[in-house]
Scaffold this active site. Sequence first.
Site: not given
Length: 597
Positions: A163, A296, A440-442
Amino acid sequence: MATYKAPLRDMQFVLHELLDAEKVLSTLSGYEEVSKDVLDQYLEASAQFCENEIAPLNRAADEEGCHWDNGVVTTPKGFKEAYKQFCELGFPSLDCDPAYGGQGMPKTLGFPSMEMLVSANVAWSMYPGLSHGAYSAIHAHGEQWMKDLYLPKIVDGTWSGTMCLTEPHCGTDLGLLKSKAEANGDGTFNITGTKIFISAGEHDLTDNIVHLVLARLPDSPKDIKGISLFLVPKFIPDASGKPGVRNGVSCGSIEHKMGIKANATAVLNFDGAKGWLVGEVNKGMACMFTMMNAARLGCGMQGLGLGESAYQNAVAYAKDRVQMRSLSGTKRADLPADPIIVHPDVRRMLLTGKAYTEAGRAFSTWLAMQLDIEERSTDEAIRQDAADLVALLTPIAKAFMTDNGFVVTNQAMQVYGGHGFIREWGMEQYVRDCRISQIYEGTNTIQALDLIGRKVLLDQGQKLRKFTKIVHKFCEAQAQDAQMKEFVEPLQKLMKDVGDVTMHIGMQAMMNKDEAGAAAVDYLRLVGHLVFGYFWAWMVSVALGKMESGDKKFYQAKVHTARFYFQRLMPETAALLQTLRSGSKNLMDLEEDSFIF
């Protein structure tokens, strides 16, 4: 050295005794034949692989790390062989679509399997984990030819996926991205730009790597609404579907990191690389969110899995390490001192680990079941309810579980004292590896803003009420049970507090949106405790009903751990209610130039 044993007894408790997975899944299209025996067989196979194949690689791989040489990345010793066995055993295809070679098993099973992979070796687990996310995005949004060509290879593990979002100048604010896509007139696009922090971005485990890349067409809007998603393979498949010519994507370097050192976090340079549009033009973020939401939830599982491993090792150490005598009198006269597990504060740290991991396991498996219901139920209203619950609770799964995972790994290291700080014991690695899951991932702050802004206030609390309705119904059903009073009453109070403070924040935010931002992190943690409190109360109700019929010691431990949670951990909510009601002025009134050093 740290070790790992899959917590199969607790996983089976959650699946069969708490969630009654066989019964629920039997009502869903395609899962009618999923039996208790089938679920247990898969769990046991996962446990054997994780305990025997990848857990023994964990420390050595952390020491060795990945190797970068002129764009070529080599994974640590043993990783390639373990990945080959993983594929031969069929694990990559577990919950994938049978139309593309998948086994079609439910996500309700996939999440416990994911937990075991993370617990055993989180850096290794990220290689197949990212591939599964790429599978989900292509399956949901790709054209049929794209699915036919790429999905079977990803499903069987021959090819992997990534991604590619972040760029050097933009992290969370993807509206700033500069990667560009130019149409070639034949349905393909040339992709140019640099992506950073790409987990598993380059490695030697698979024959090909399928990059999903966010980029912008020349005439697209200059904000987040102008982003499209493209499939960019490392090698362009030839006419027979095998890796052909090398595409214009290369690994410029890999990061030297605090943790997850055995996973290649890559800088990828796209230099006119050939790509294909996934979904519609300018709808790339909607497509990518299919993958991001999966990632997430995967982050949440990292907090859970690493917490479980750290907790297990801390318990073993606390039972073995002797230091001082118990304050209430000698417990082991045959030893020169008592094992440290007799000391109250050691018990506090161990019980924190037990309470957070067992609640997280119940919550995450239930959430996986909601994903199955959303996908497979024949009732549209039930599917919508499940979708709303998943949307609401995904930020909780990501942020609350990773914050808790870091607490658990850190406290587990503390149990070891000075030895915990020494590499050979393995505990400091759990702390280092877990820390990234909060970023990570927001970042977890972004998760908090997503919860309060998009998932709660945007729809005037409709999704939140769907969850609190479940909690309310449970509390009503337990109202006449005297043994449940100590759990039901504080749960009801917290539910009311969440409702009241949600309304308060909403009113304040109407006048000043910074009020929502100031409250967001504390609000997520408050709701997280409501979620975990509900699952602990639910587990107690099941344990009490089975106390005299089987594994009494196991069920007693459930009740005792729940009591610890309600009396020692949930009271954090009182402070959270006070701080999130304090508003934004104490954060925003200080002038910028007063932040001096």
